[in-house]
Design a protein around this motif. Structure first.
Motif, PDB file in Angstrom:
ATOM      1  N   HIS A 116      -7.732 -36.450   0.704  1.00  0.00           N
ATOM      2  CA  HIS A 116      -8.945 -35.992   0.014  1.00  0.00           C
ATOM      3  C   HIS A 116      -8.611 -34.769  -0.840  1.00  0.00           C
ATOM      4  O   HIS A 116      -7.905 -33.857  -0.387  1.00  0.00           O
ATOM      5  CB  HIS A 116     -10.037 -35.627   1.030  1.00  0.00           C
ATOM      6  CG  HIS A 116     -11.404 -35.564   0.432  1.00  0.00           C
ATOM      7  ND1 HIS A 116     -11.847 -34.487  -0.308  1.00  0.00           N
ATOM      8  CD2 HIS A 116     -12.430 -36.461   0.431  1.00  0.00           C
ATOM      9  CE1 HIS A 116     -13.081 -34.710  -0.714  1.00  0.00           C
ATOM     10  NE2 HIS A 116     -13.464 -35.898  -0.284  1.00  0.00           N
ATOM     11  N   PRO A 117      -9.112 -34.730  -2.087  1.00  0.00           N
ATOM     12  CA  PRO A 117      -8.773 -33.604  -2.969  1.00  0.00           C
ATOM     13  C   PRO A 117      -9.395 -32.278  -2.552  1.00  0.00           C
ATOM     14  O   PRO A 117      -8.975 -31.224  -3.021  1.00  0.00           O
ATOM     15  CB  PRO A 117      -9.321 -34.058  -4.330  1.00  0.00           C
ATOM     16  CG  PRO A 117     -10.397 -35.042  -3.993  1.00  0.00           C
ATOM     17  CD  PRO A 117      -9.934 -35.740  -2.765  1.00  0.00           C
ATOM     18  N   GLU A 118     -10.400 -32.324  -1.671  1.00  0.00           N
ATOM     19  CA  GLU A 118     -11.040 -31.099  -1.196  1.00  0.00           C
ATOM     20  C   GLU A 118     -11.020 -31.072   0.329  1.00  0.00           C
ATOM     21  O   GLU A 118     -12.048 -31.290   0.979  1.00  0.00           O
ATOM     22  CB  GLU A 118     -12.472 -31.001  -1.707  1.00  0.00           C
ATOM     23  CG  GLU A 118     -12.597 -30.939  -3.220  1.00  0.00           C
ATOM     24  CD  GLU A 118     -14.036 -30.854  -3.667  1.00  0.00           C
ATOM     25  OE1 GLU A 118     -14.665 -29.809  -3.402  1.00  0.00           O
ATOM     26  OE2 GLU A 118     -14.526 -31.830  -4.253  1.00  0.00           O
ATOM     27  N   PRO A 119      -9.871 -30.806   0.923  1.00  0.00           N
ATOM     28  CA  PRO A 119      -9.768 -30.831   2.391  1.00  0.00           C
ATOM     29  C   PRO A 119     -10.716 -29.858   3.081  1.00  0.00           C
ATOM     30  O   PRO A 119     -11.190 -30.129   4.189  1.00  0.00           O
ATOM     31  CB  PRO A 119      -8.304 -30.470   2.655  1.00  0.00           C
ATOM     32  CG  PRO A 119      -7.822 -29.835   1.391  1.00  0.00           C
ATOM     33  CD  PRO A 119      -8.585 -30.476   0.286  1.00  0.00           C
ATOM     34  N   ALA A 120     -11.003 -28.716   2.449  1.00  0.00           N
ATOM     35  CA  ALA A 120     -11.909 -27.742   3.067  1.00  0.00           C
ATOM     36  C   ALA A 120     -13.292 -28.344   3.270  1.00  0.00           C
ATOM     37  O   ALA A 120     -13.967 -28.059   4.277  1.00  0.00           O
ATOM     38  CB  ALA A 120     -11.993 -26.485   2.204  1.00  0.00           C
ATOM     39  N   LEU A 121     -13.735 -29.164   2.346  1.00  0.00           N
ATOM     40  CA  LEU A 121     -15.028 -29.826   2.465  1.00  0.00           C
ATOM     41  C   LEU A 121     -15.052 -30.752   3.673  1.00  0.00           C
ATOM     42  O   LEU A 121     -16.027 -30.779   4.445  1.00  0.00           O
ATOM     43  CB  LEU A 121     -15.304 -30.625   1.185  1.00  0.00           C
ATOM     44  CG  LEU A 121     -16.598 -31.437   1.143  1.00  0.00           C
ATOM     45  CD1 LEU A 121     -17.809 -30.524   1.080  1.00  0.00           C
ATOM     46  CD2 LEU A 121     -16.595 -32.378  -0.074  1.00  0.00           C
ATOM     47  N   VAL A 122     -13.969 -31.508   3.841  1.00  0.00           N
ATOM     48  CA  VAL A 122     -13.884 -32.438   4.972  1.00  0.00           C
ATOM     49  C   VAL A 122     -13.800 -31.667   6.286  1.00  0.00           C
ATOM     50  O   VAL A 122     -14.457 -32.020   7.272  1.00  0.00           O
ATOM     51  CB  VAL A 122     -12.660 -33.363   4.811  1.00  0.00           C
ATOM     52  CG1 VAL A 122     -12.613 -34.388   5.939  1.00  0.00           C
ATOM     53  CG2 VAL A 122     -12.688 -34.070   3.461  1.00  0.00           C
ATOM     54  N   GLN A 123     -13.002 -30.608   6.321  1.00  0.00           N
ATOM     55  CA  GLN A 123     -12.863 -29.808   7.539  1.00  0.00           C
ATOM     56  C   GLN A 123     -14.186 -29.177   7.934  1.00  0.00           C
ATOM     57  O   GLN A 123     -14.511 -29.074   9.125  1.00  0.00           O
ATOM     58  CB  GLN A 123     -11.793 -28.737   7.329  1.00  0.00           C
ATOM     59  CG  GLN A 123     -10.374 -29.306   7.254  1.00  0.00           C
ATOM     60  CD  GLN A 123      -9.366 -28.301   6.745  1.00  0.00           C
ATOM     61  OE1 GLN A 123      -9.730 -27.292   6.121  1.00  0.00           O
ATOM     62  NE2 GLN A 123      -8.090 -28.558   6.984  1.00  0.00           N
ATOM     63  N   ASP A 124     -14.963 -28.757   6.960  1.00  0.00           N
ATOM     64  CA  ASP A 124     -16.270 -28.180   7.246  1.00  0.00           C
ATOM     65  C   ASP A 124     -17.193 -29.222   7.870  1.00  0.00           C
ATOM     66  O   ASP A 124     -17.930 -28.928   8.820  1.00  0.00           O
ATOM     67  CB  ASP A 124     -16.889 -27.626   5.962  1.00  0.00           C
ATOM     68  CG  ASP A 124     -18.244 -26.997   6.193  1.00  0.00           C
ATOM     69  OD1 ASP A 124     -18.304 -26.001   6.951  1.00  0.00           O
ATOM     70  OD2 ASP A 124     -19.246 -27.473   5.627  1.00  0.00           O
ATOM     71  N   ALA A 125     -17.141 -30.454   7.354  1.00  0.00           N
ATOM     72  CA  ALA A 125     -17.962 -31.528   7.917  1.00  0.00           C
ATOM     73  C   ALA A 125     -17.546 -31.825   9.358  1.00  0.00           C
ATOM     74  O   ALA A 125     -18.398 -32.052  10.230  1.00  0.00           O
ATOM     75  CB  ALA A 125     -17.838 -32.784   7.052  1.00  0.00           C
ATOM     76  N   ILE A 126     -16.242 -31.827   9.609  1.00  0.00           N
ATOM     77  CA  ILE A 126     -15.746 -32.062  10.973  1.00  0.00           C
ATOM     78  C   ILE A 126     -16.228 -30.964  11.911  1.00  0.00           C
ATOM     79  O   ILE A 126     -16.688 -31.229  13.035  1.00  0.00           O
ATOM     80  CB  ILE A 126     -14.207 -32.139  10.974  1.00  0.00           C
ATOM     81  CG1 ILE A 126     -13.742 -33.399  10.238  1.00  0.00           C
ATOM     82  CG2 ILE A 126     -13.657 -32.109  12.401  1.00  0.00           C
ATOM     83  CD1 ILE A 126     -12.248 -33.470  10.005  1.00  0.00           C
ATOM     84  N   ALA A 127     -16.146 -29.723  11.465  1.00  0.00           N
ATOM     85  CA  ALA A 127     -16.569 -28.588  12.299  1.00  0.00           C
ATOM     86  C   ALA A 127     -18.053 -28.691  12.621  1.00  0.00           C
ATOM     87  O   ALA A 127     -18.473 -28.433  13.773  1.00  0.00           O
ATOM     88  CB  ALA A 127     -16.264 -27.280  11.576  1.00  0.00           C
ATOM     89  N   ARG A 128     -18.866 -29.046  11.644  1.00  0.00           N
ATOM     90  CA  ARG A 128     -20.307 -29.166  11.880  1.00  0.00           C
ATOM     91  C   ARG A 128     -20.611 -30.298  12.854  1.00  0.00           C
ATOM     92  O   ARG A 128     -21.501 -30.183  13.709  1.00  0.00           O
ATOM     93  CB  ARG A 128     -21.037 -29.370  10.552  1.00  0.00           C
ATOM     94  CG  ARG A 128     -21.185 -28.063   9.762  1.00  0.00           C
ATOM     95  CD  ARG A 128     -22.038 -28.214   8.514  1.00  0.00           C
ATOM     96  NE  ARG A 128     -21.289 -28.815   7.420  1.00  0.00           N
ATOM     97  CZ  ARG A 128     -21.505 -30.016   6.922  1.00  0.00           C
ATOM     98  NH1 ARG A 128     -22.449 -30.773   7.432  1.00  0.00           N
ATOM     99  NH2 ARG A 128     -20.786 -30.482   5.919  1.00  0.00           N
TER     100      ARG A 128
END
Length: 312
Positions: free
Chosen positions: A254-266
């Motif tokens: 994914h080009p925006e890993p921070a976005l995905v990591q934030d979704a996982i954390a939530r």
């Protein structure tokens, strides 16, 4: 009689002949190239005046070119949108079957969408262009589907996206149309008032469409975005564990890993918030394994007293 002879003689003198539409067209092109747009417009209008009474096929070709040239000058050189729209429409009305009219419809659709927010008008122009089977048909069909999405007509957006994938199966726009189709299905799930079965149906269709995109176009730049959206659908359905699994897979490219990591954390926070604190602890398991206390133990009696009470 003498006057008529004089007029004929003047007409034959070099430099005194009446300029043709072709002459004005060439002057218009030269003026456009030399960045003299106002002069170009004058020459295009003179060309059209010269062609007004000529109904020949050649005249119609020149008329279409003159109108297209004038409209392009208004739009590309002067950025006069209203005037450009007016001349593009005049071209379509007077020369509807010309190649210039086809090009005019495409440009006109964009002007209507951007500057007038006339999305229905833009759809009408693109639909008319598509009826001519233009070489850029897949792209125009995709634009139609996007316009329906902008109108929040998600059902029609889904239909148009599906038609594109069927009609232009080898087009570079198929993965785009699948992604748009899945998004429209997702929006239908979010907006439906028909109850949970219908919501679930839209979610499942959206998820299948995203999965289809990933399977058919694994190298598409939309594939990781599709995986991320599949995770969102699972999370909305309450399956946070599956959502996390999907997002972990999406993290790989994914080009925006921070976005995905934030979704996982939530999602993990939601799991924690909905899980009782004592579930899974050793102490709780031990307490649950102990035999039930009798009435003496319950009020604070010793084990011996409890045993005697039990023996009695």
């Amino acid at each position: 009689m003498r006057r008529l002879v004089l007029l004929l003689a003047l007409a034959l003198v070099p430099g005194c002949r009446r300029e043709s539409a072709t002459d004005h067209m060439q002057r218009a092109r030269d003026a456009t190239f030399e960045k003299r747009p106002e002069e170009a417009l004058v020459e295009y209008r003179k060309a059209l005046d010269a062609l007004r009474l000529d109904d020949s096929a050649q005249a119609m070709v020149m008329k279409a070119r003159a109108l297209k040239g004038a409209a392009d000058v208004y739009w590309l050189e002067l950025r006069k949108v209203k005037e450009a729209v007016s001349v593009y429409k005049e071209l379509i009305a007077q020369c509807p079957e010309s190649p210039e009219a086809l090009e005019a419809r495409v440009v006109l659709a964009e002007l209507l969408r951007v500057y007038f927010r006339d999305l229905r008008g833009a759809i009408d122009q693109l639909t008319a262009a598509l009826a001519r089977n233009p070489p850029q048909g897949a792209e125009l069909h995709y634009q139609v589907a996007k316009l329906y999405f902008e109108l929040q007509d998600y059902q029609q957006c889904v239909l148009e996206s599906r038609k594109l994938a069927e009609r232009f199966a080898t087009s570079a726009f198929v993965d785009d149309s699948l992604y748009l189709q899945a998004q429209a299905l997702h929006m239908q799930a979010l907006q439906t008032q028909s109850g949970m079965p219908e919501v679930q149906r839209f979610r499942q269709e959206a998820s299948r469409t995203y999965a289809d995109l990933i399977a058919r176009f694994p190298d598409s730049e939309l594939a990781p975005h599709s995986a991320f959206e599949m995770g969102k659908l699972k999370a909305e359905a309450g399956d946070n564990e599956k959502a996390i699994e999907t997002w972990v897979q999406a993290l790989k490219n994914h080009p925006e890993p921070a976005l995905v990591q934030d979704a996982i954390a939530r999602a993990r926070r939601r799991i924690t918030a909905t899980t009782p604190e004592d579930i899974g602890s050793r102490q709780t398991a031990f307490e649950r394994a102990r035999p039930h206390r009798n009435s003496v133990e319950a009020v604070g009696g010793s084990a011996e007293e409890a045993a005697r009470d039990h023996g009695d």
